[in-house]
Design a protein around this motif. Structure first.
Motif, PDB file in Angstrom:
ATOM      1  N   GLU A  39     -21.092  41.744 -14.755  1.00  0.00           N
ATOM      2  CA  GLU A  39     -19.983  42.664 -15.009  1.00  0.00           C
ATOM      3  C   GLU A  39     -20.082  43.308 -16.385  1.00  0.00           C
ATOM      4  OE1 GLU A  39     -17.753  43.601 -12.695  1.00  0.00           O
ATOM      5  OE2 GLU A  39     -18.981  42.371 -11.371  1.00  0.00           O
ATOM      6  N   LEU A  40     -20.546  42.569 -17.376  1.00  0.00           N
ATOM      7  CA  LEU A  40     -20.651  43.131 -18.728  1.00  0.00           C
ATOM      8  C   LEU A  40     -21.705  44.234 -18.787  1.00  0.00           C
ATOM      9  CD1 LEU A  40     -20.320  39.924 -20.950  1.00  0.00           C
ATOM     10  CD2 LEU A  40     -18.565  41.610 -20.379  1.00  0.00           C
ATOM     11  N   ILE A  41     -22.771  44.076 -18.037  1.00  0.00           N
ATOM     12  CA  ILE A  41     -23.790  45.132 -17.986  1.00  0.00           C
ATOM     13  C   ILE A  41     -23.222  46.378 -17.324  1.00  0.00           C
ATOM     14  CG2 ILE A  41     -25.990  45.788 -16.941  1.00  0.00           C
ATOM     15  CD1 ILE A  41     -26.871  42.853 -17.351  1.00  0.00           C
ATOM     16  N   ARG A  42     -22.435  46.188 -16.265  1.00  0.00           N
ATOM     17  CA  ARG A  42     -21.783  47.333 -15.622  1.00  0.00           C
ATOM     18  C   ARG A  42     -20.874  48.056 -16.611  1.00  0.00           C
ATOM     19  NH1 ARG A  42     -18.032  46.051 -11.521  1.00  0.00           N
ATOM     20  NH2 ARG A  42     -18.162  48.229 -10.903  1.00  0.00           N
ATOM     21  N   ILE A  43     -20.147  47.279 -17.402  1.00  0.00           N
ATOM     22  CA  ILE A  43     -19.228  47.877 -18.378  1.00  0.00           C
ATOM     23  C   ILE A  43     -20.005  48.657 -19.429  1.00  0.00           C
ATOM     24  CG2 ILE A  43     -17.576  47.324 -20.221  1.00  0.00           C
ATOM     25  CD1 ILE A  43     -16.811  44.845 -18.396  1.00  0.00           C
ATOM     26  N   GLU A  44     -21.083  48.067 -19.937  1.00  0.00           N
ATOM     27  CA  GLU A  44     -21.887  48.762 -20.949  1.00  0.00           C
ATOM     28  C   GLU A  44     -22.472  50.050 -20.394  1.00  0.00           C
ATOM     29  OE1 GLU A  44     -25.415  47.631 -24.093  1.00  0.00           O
ATOM     30  OE2 GLU A  44     -25.755  47.262 -21.955  1.00  0.00           O
ATOM     31  N   ASP A  45     -22.980  49.994 -19.162  1.00  0.00           N
ATOM     32  CA  ASP A  45     -23.546  51.196 -18.552  1.00  0.00           C
ATOM     33  C   ASP A  45     -22.476  52.273 -18.378  1.00  0.00           C
ATOM     34  OD1 ASP A  45     -26.042  50.095 -18.423  1.00  0.00           O
ATOM     35  OD2 ASP A  45     -25.893  49.467 -16.324  1.00  0.00           O
ATOM     36  N   PHE A  46     -21.286  51.866 -18.003  1.00  0.00           N
ATOM     37  CA  PHE A  46     -20.201  52.829 -17.783  1.00  0.00           C
ATOM     38  C   PHE A  46     -19.734  53.453 -19.097  1.00  0.00           C
ATOM     39  CE2 PHE A  46     -15.547  53.569 -17.480  1.00  0.00           C
ATOM     40  CZ  PHE A  46     -15.575  54.607 -16.557  1.00  0.00           C
ATOM     41  N   ILE A  47     -19.539  52.616 -20.104  1.00  0.00           N
ATOM     42  CA  ILE A  47     -19.090  53.127 -21.407  1.00  0.00           C
ATOM     43  C   ILE A  47     -20.162  54.018 -22.029  1.00  0.00           C
ATOM     44  CG2 ILE A  47     -18.400  52.466 -23.751  1.00  0.00           C
ATOM     45  CD1 ILE A  47     -16.296  51.881 -21.658  1.00  0.00           C
ATOM     46  N   ASP A  48     -21.434  53.755 -21.659  1.00  0.00           N
ATOM     47  CA  ASP A  48     -22.569  54.533 -22.175  1.00  0.00           C
ATOM     48  C   ASP A  48     -22.699  54.382 -23.684  1.00  0.00           C
ATOM     49  OD1 ASP A  48     -24.817  56.090 -21.918  1.00  0.00           O
ATOM     50  OD2 ASP A  48     -23.739  57.989 -22.141  1.00  0.00           O
ATOM     51  N   GLN A  49     -22.516  53.150 -24.126  1.00  0.00           N
ATOM     52  CA  GLN A  49     -22.726  52.830 -25.538  1.00  0.00           C
ATOM     53  C   GLN A  49     -23.467  51.501 -25.617  1.00  0.00           C
ATOM     54  OE1 GLN A  49     -19.543  53.313 -28.371  1.00  0.00           O
ATOM     55  NE2 GLN A  49     -18.380  54.650 -27.011  1.00  0.00           N
ATOM     56  N   ALA A  50     -24.317  51.369 -26.626  1.00  0.00           N
ATOM     57  CA  ALA A  50     -25.022  50.114 -26.837  1.00  0.00           C
ATOM     58  C   ALA A  50     -24.031  49.096 -27.395  1.00  0.00           C
ATOM     59  CB  ALA A  50     -26.191  50.320 -27.801  1.00  0.00           C
ATOM     60  N   MET A  51     -23.833  47.974 -26.685  1.00  0.00           N
ATOM     61  CA  MET A  51     -22.824  46.987 -27.055  1.00  0.00           C
ATOM     62  C   MET A  51     -23.462  45.618 -27.271  1.00  0.00           C
ATOM     63  SD  MET A  51     -19.941  48.324 -24.330  1.00  0.00           S
ATOM     64  CE  MET A  51     -18.579  47.359 -24.981  1.00  0.00           C
ATOM     65  N   ASP A  52     -22.756  44.757 -27.988  1.00  0.00           N
ATOM     66  CA  ASP A  52     -23.251  43.416 -28.293  1.00  0.00           C
ATOM     67  C   ASP A  52     -22.880  42.481 -27.149  1.00  0.00           C
ATOM     68  OD1 ASP A  52     -23.670  40.795 -29.299  1.00  0.00           O
ATOM     69  OD2 ASP A  52     -23.577  41.565 -31.353  1.00  0.00           O
ATOM     70  N   MET A  53     -23.823  42.221 -26.272  1.00  0.00           N
ATOM     71  CA  MET A  53     -23.562  41.450 -25.064  1.00  0.00           C
ATOM     72  C   MET A  53     -23.139  40.009 -25.369  1.00  0.00           C
ATOM     73  SD  MET A  53     -23.761  42.940 -22.160  1.00  0.00           S
ATOM     74  CE  MET A  53     -24.129  44.596 -21.643  1.00  0.00           C
ATOM     75  N   GLU A  54     -23.761  39.393 -26.338  1.00  0.00           N
ATOM     76  CA  GLU A  54     -23.445  37.998 -26.636  1.00  0.00           C
ATOM     77  C   GLU A  54     -22.013  37.852 -27.130  1.00  0.00           C
ATOM     78  OE1 GLU A  54     -25.188  35.265 -25.946  1.00  0.00           O
ATOM     79  OE2 GLU A  54     -26.547  36.670 -24.932  1.00  0.00           O
ATOM     80  N   ILE A 108     -16.641  48.265 -29.709  1.00  0.00           N
ATOM     81  CA  ILE A 108     -15.816  49.445 -29.460  1.00  0.00           C
ATOM     82  C   ILE A 108     -14.559  49.362 -30.329  1.00  0.00           C
ATOM     83  CG2 ILE A 108     -14.527  50.770 -27.737  1.00  0.00           C
ATOM     84  CD1 ILE A 108     -17.539  50.785 -27.306  1.00  0.00           C
ATOM     85  N   GLU A 109     -14.224  50.440 -31.002  1.00  0.00           N
ATOM     86  CA  GLU A 109     -13.017  50.466 -31.817  1.00  0.00           C
ATOM     87  C   GLU A 109     -11.802  50.565 -30.909  1.00  0.00           C
ATOM     88  OE1 GLU A 109     -10.955  52.964 -35.517  1.00  0.00           O
ATOM     89  OE2 GLU A 109     -12.941  53.545 -34.736  1.00  0.00           O
ATOM     90  N   VAL A 110     -10.861  49.624 -31.053  1.00  0.00           N
ATOM     91  CA  VAL A 110      -9.664  49.622 -30.210  1.00  0.00           C
ATOM     92  C   VAL A 110      -8.499  50.222 -30.981  1.00  0.00           C
ATOM     93  CG1 VAL A 110     -10.433  47.651 -28.859  1.00  0.00           C
ATOM     94  CG2 VAL A 110      -9.043  47.278 -30.915  1.00  0.00           C
ATOM     95  N   PHE A 111      -7.573  50.814 -30.249  1.00  0.00           N
ATOM     96  CA  PHE A 111      -6.402  51.467 -30.847  1.00  0.00           C
ATOM     97  C   PHE A 111      -5.199  50.542 -30.641  1.00  0.00           C
ATOM     98  CE2 PHE A 111      -2.993  54.647 -31.136  1.00  0.00           C
ATOM     99  CZ  PHE A 111      -3.365  55.288 -32.307  1.00  0.00           C
ATOM    100  N   THR A 112      -4.746  49.926 -31.704  1.00  0.00           N
ATOM    101  CA  THR A 112      -3.652  48.969 -31.635  1.00  0.00           C
ATOM    102  C   THR A 112      -2.853  48.992 -32.927  1.00  0.00           C
ATOM    103  OG1 THR A 112      -3.090  46.644 -31.332  1.00  0.00           O
ATOM    104  CG2 THR A 112      -5.160  47.118 -32.462  1.00  0.00           C
ATOM    105  N   ASP A 113      -1.563  48.658 -32.815  1.00  0.00           N
ATOM    106  CA  ASP A 113      -0.744  48.535 -34.019  1.00  0.00           C
ATOM    107  C   ASP A 113      -0.483  47.075 -34.364  1.00  0.00           C
ATOM    108  OD1 ASP A 113       0.997  47.812 -32.013  1.00  0.00           O
ATOM    109  OD2 ASP A 113       2.227  49.627 -32.153  1.00  0.00           O
ATOM    110  N   ASN A 114      -1.015  46.145 -33.519  1.00  0.00           N
ATOM    111  CA  ASN A 114      -0.895  44.704 -33.742  1.00  0.00           C
ATOM    112  C   ASN A 114       0.553  44.225 -33.843  1.00  0.00           C
ATOM    113  OD1 ASN A 114      -3.734  44.053 -33.874  1.00  0.00           O
ATOM    114  ND2 ASN A 114      -3.778  45.091 -35.870  1.00  0.00           N
ATOM    115  N   LYS A 115       1.477  44.980 -33.275  1.00  0.00           N
ATOM    116  CA  LYS A 115       2.880  44.567 -33.331  1.00  0.00           C
ATOM    117  C   LYS A 115       3.161  43.402 -32.377  1.00  0.00           C
ATOM    118  CE  LYS A 115       4.960  48.890 -34.903  1.00  0.00           C
ATOM    119  NZ  LYS A 115       5.949  49.959 -34.604  1.00  0.00           N
ATOM    120  N   ARG A 116       2.514  43.414 -31.224  1.00  0.00           N
ATOM    121  CA  ARG A 116       2.707  42.320 -30.282  1.00  0.00           C
ATOM    122  C   ARG A 116       1.701  41.216 -30.591  1.00  0.00           C
ATOM    123  NH1 ARG A 116       2.985  42.634 -23.607  1.00  0.00           N
ATOM    124  NH2 ARG A 116       4.025  40.595 -23.348  1.00  0.00           N
TER     125      ARG A 116
END
Length: 845
Positions: free
Chosen positions: A811-826, A684-692
């Motif tokens: 929990e990771l499967i729950r997150i993937e199902d909720f986001i509704d995107q195919a994610m890299d579980m490992e 998932i692409e995250v939105f950050t400015d990496n300032k912290r």
């Protein structure tokens, strides 16, 4: 010769009763039709009440769009009520459409079809066969029963009065009738009445088939339904509480009625000829196993409790596939399919589809915006206010005797009000069935205002409140129902569990569900929903066990096979998971999740070509299933070389990524950073400015955006977050702009751990538990959850920090199902560093 269509309605016919009879060779006519055509389940609508359903079959529309909403309707002549007539129908039936296109129709007994409409052909209304009189000479033919009226005399001779039957007619149904005691003679009379009415329908139908020209013929038989309501409790196997004597005498009545229908079908097939497409269907099934009800509760429409979701569908004729199964049919599909058989366009306002999978060579389907807005001669009545009041009275008596309505009594105003309430209630149920809860909610509220003690009204209101996240109102309804002092209702406990689940209080919800599932009286529907919730929260073994329990009770539960297959998939048992998912698909083909999870299962088995096929079927049923598109992009990017398909699916996926923002929220130090790290690792692409920058308190990074701190002053930059994930603590969450859809992952952590972690981060070597600060934070959490519940553009997933660290797979499967995107579980799992869980509650003094 142009193809004709014969539509036979067998109310309440069910494969669970038919299949053993077919295996025993006791329904040979139906066997011949099945061998030369297709068969399958047909899914009913809700509420499963015959006048509503058979009008949906005839119009291709749900009750909110065709207007028939109850067994009764207001009577404009005297201000009281009368049995529902075609006056309530506001959409053209199939015979009206055919009439406007110069085709002849014969319609017999359809419910409702009184008074008979003036179409090109013959219509015999549902009042024709009904007789409450004890003698035939008192049995008149009511005005409007037959069109054209000139056929009254000849067709009346086809009627059979139940007092004309002899023991030779009754004995095939009750061979030991003479053994019944006098107090049980009503069982003989009940069979005689249903048999006479069914034979009347058959007699007049065969006369019309032989003596009139027709292109389309629709015949409605209610014999199986009436016999099932009266005698299914005596059907084998013997239920506890059924006396041995009555069981021994009456156990064959239901089977006999099915065999009688097969005998009638044999004659119909002879008369129809080879140029006729024959369609047999039922509006719903009927409970025939361990879920049968011996005694019904006392409220209107209670007999519908005995109905099952799936009816039967059989189609045979030219260009129809031979000896095959058809999947995914609903009652709304019949009219679109018949119109296509006649090369006529389907109305775009019809809610069903053409059953193209029944054809050897699928025909071309054309469309028209709406047949209801086309000028022409549709063979309808100009005015129906003068319907025969005496005919209405007789029909009302029958509805009362069958248990579908309460006796309206002499008070016309009271009867009218009850009729209106029942109509509004059914309309609300239809809206709820269509997930239009915003329409259902005010109807149920108005009904509660009229009668706050009606359990049905309260339960339906509660369901709508929960669907709309009206938690305060839902709590009030739950408390009111509990205070009514009724007997234990598992369905109320179940809905209270849903209430806690939706509020994020999962432990409370699971405790209630455990109580419900331990009760032997709980319905399969409730067990199914609880099993699905177990699946949703990652209790895969528990959900699998419950789905298996449901299947052992009722092998026709497609959703149970789907759930079991999904649970096994999550447990890594891929081959068995695939078998369960294929069984689910065989029962309901057009349910996209079954194909999706089968695709994922096949992918994990290394069967990539088969996985592509499953994902593509899923997309054909649900074109915007983003996760299926992501799987296909992954497969065509790395495993199967097909640049054209890769580009196609990438383009479709890109179009769906707009307009949604993923927000990770929670109290500071509740696990929001690790969740951002997990999402980033998963793709998932995250939105950050990496300032912290990372530090000793968070060595893997905070992944924050500085401008979030000033959200209350300026949130215009949020447009840049579109399609990405961002971290926002709960104290700032209410400042997000309303013009986006949000998926919020709400991190929850023991408040003591949160406070101690915060204090250590602030440099305090000896943290102290601050009770006042804890109360403030707990109120912030409670207020934020309530705010989320009032925003329909926000979906939320509550994730417990400790569970995430200690049980990541679930929990990771729950997150993937909720986001509704195919994610890299490992990679997501590797992002979790157990060593960083340093402030555990058990170590805090």
């Amino acid at each position: 010769m142009k193809n004709k269509v014969l539509l036979l309605g067998w109310d309440a016919a069910d494969w669970d009763v038919i299949s053993p009879l077919l295996d025993a060779g006791e329904m040979p006519a139906l066997e011949r039709l099945l061998n030369s055509g297709v068969m399958g389940n047909i899914s009913t609508l809700y509420p499963p009440l015959s006048p509503i359903l058979w009008t949906s079959i005839a119009t291709g529309k749900n009750g909110d769009n065709h207007g028939v909403l109850s067994f009764t309707e207001p009577d404009p002549k005297d201000g009281g009520i009368r049995p529902v007539t075609v006056a309530s129908r506001k959409a053209h039936a199939i015979w009206n459409i055919l009439n406007a296109n110069g085709l002849r129709s014969n319609v017999v007994g359809w419910w409702p079809s009184h008074p008979a409409e003036p179409v090109n052909g013959v219509i015999i209304s549902n009042f024709f066969q009904q007789s409450r009189q004890k003698l035939r000479e008192d049995w008149g033919l009511y005005e409007g029963t037959i069109h054209p009226a000139e056929m009254n005399e000849v067709l009346s001779k086809c009627r059979i009065h139940w007092n004309e039957l002899t023991e030779n007619h009754i004995l095939p149904f009750i061979p030991k009738a003479e053994e019944l005691p006098k107090e049980s003679y009503h069982f003989i009379e009940g069979v005689a009445k249903v048999l006479a009415e069914t034979a009347t329908i058959q007699s007049v139908s065969t006369y019309l088939m032989k003596n009139t020209e027709w292109d389309f013929m629709a015949i409605y038989y209610d014999g199986i339904d009436h016999i099932s309501h009266g005698y299914m409790k005596f059907h084998p196997p013997q239920l506890p509480g059924i006396p041995d004597r009555e069981f021994g005498i009456l156990n064959g009545v239901v089977r006999a009625m099915y065999k009688f229908h097969d005998m009638m079908l044999d004659r119909m097939m002879q008369l129809a000829g080879e140029d006729t497409t024959i369609i047999i269907l039922s509006d719903h099934g009927f409970q025939s196993g361990n879920n049968r009800v011996i005694e019904l509760p006392r409220f209107n429409t209670a007999p519908a409790i005995e109905h099952r979701q799936y009816g039967i569908l059989c189609v045979g004729g030219k260009n129809i596939k031979k000896d095959e199964r058809v999947y995914g049919a609903t009652l709304l599909d019949i009219v679109p399919t018949i119109l296509t058989l006649f090369d006529l366009p389907v109305g775009r306002d019809m809610e069903g589809k053409v059953l193209l999978n029944i054809f050897e060579k699928p025909p071309k389907v054309s469309y028209i915006n709406s047949w209801d807005k086309v000028e022409g001669d549709f063979g309808t009545h100009p005015d129906l206010s003068d319907t025969d009041i005496f005919a209405s009275a007789e029909a009302l008596k029958q509805l009362v005797e069958l248990g579908y309505i309460s006796d309206p009594g002499e008070d016309k105003t009271k009867a009218f009000t009850a009729c209106k309430n029942e109509t509004d209630y059914n309309l609300g149920l239809i809206y709820s069935f269509k997930k239009q809860y915003e329409k259902a909610y005010p109807l149920f509220e108005s009904l509660i205002a009229f009668d706050k003690e009606d359990i049905r009204f309260n339960m339906s209101l509660l369901e709508a409140c929960l669907a709309l996240d009206h938690f305060d109102r839902a709590r009030a309804v739950i408390d009111h129902l509990k205070n009514m002092g009724n007997q234990y209702m598992p369905s109320l406990d179940y809905l209270e569990g849903i209430y806690y689940s939706k509020k994020g209080e999962v432990d409370k919800a699971l405790g209630i569900f455990k109580k419900v599932t331990d009760n032997n009286l709980v319905s399969i529907g409730i067990l199914l929903e609880i099993a699905r919730l177990y699946l949703k929260v990652g209790l895969y073994e528990e959900s699998g066990d419950l789905f298996q329990k449901i299947i052992e009770t009722d092998e026709s539960q497609s959703l149970a096979y789907l759930g079991l297959g999904t649970a096994l998939l999550r447990l890594g048992q891929y081959e068995e998971a695939a078998n369960q998912l294929l069984t689910s698909i065989s029962l309901i083909y057009n349910f996209s999740p079954a194909h999706f999870f089968l695709g994922e299962c096949l992918y994990r088995m290394g069967k990539y070509t088969e996985a592509v096929h499953a994902f593509e079927i899923c997309l054909s049923l649900h074109p915007n299933q983003r996760k299926a598109l992501q799987w296909l992009v992954r497969i065509f990017s790395t495993l199967i070389h097909d640049p054209e398909k890769l580009s196609h699916y990438q383009s479709r996926l890109a179009a769906l990524q707009k307009g949604e923002i993923i927000v990770v929220t929670g109290l500071p130090r509740s696990g929001t950073s690790v969740m951002m790290q997990i999402l980033q690792a998963g793709g998932i692409e995250v939105f950050t400015d990496n300032k912290r920058l990372p530090d000793i308190n968070n060595p893997k990074g905070y992944i924050e955006y500085e401008a979030v701190k000033s959200l209350s002053k300026d949130n215009s930059w949020m447009k840049e977050v579109n399609g990405k994930a961002i971290k926002i603590i709960i104290q700032l969450l209410q400042q997000i702009p309303v013009d986006y859809s949000y998926k919020v992952i709400f991190m929850e952590r023991d408040i003591r751990e949160v406070l101690f972690s915060q204090q250590k981060m602030l440099g305090k070597s000896q943290p102290v538990y601050n009770v006042n600060m804890a109360k403030v934070f707990e109120k912030d959490v409670e207020a934020t959850k309530a705010w989320i519940g009032h925003n329909p553009n926000i979906e939320v997933l509550y994730v417990n920090y400790r569970n995430l660290i200690e049980s990541p797979d679930r929990e990771l499967i729950r997150i993937e199902d909720f986001i509704d995107q195919a994610m890299d579980m490992e990679k997501m799992k590797k992002a979790i560093d157990v060593s960083l869980y340093r402030n555990k509650s058990e170590n805090i003094s």
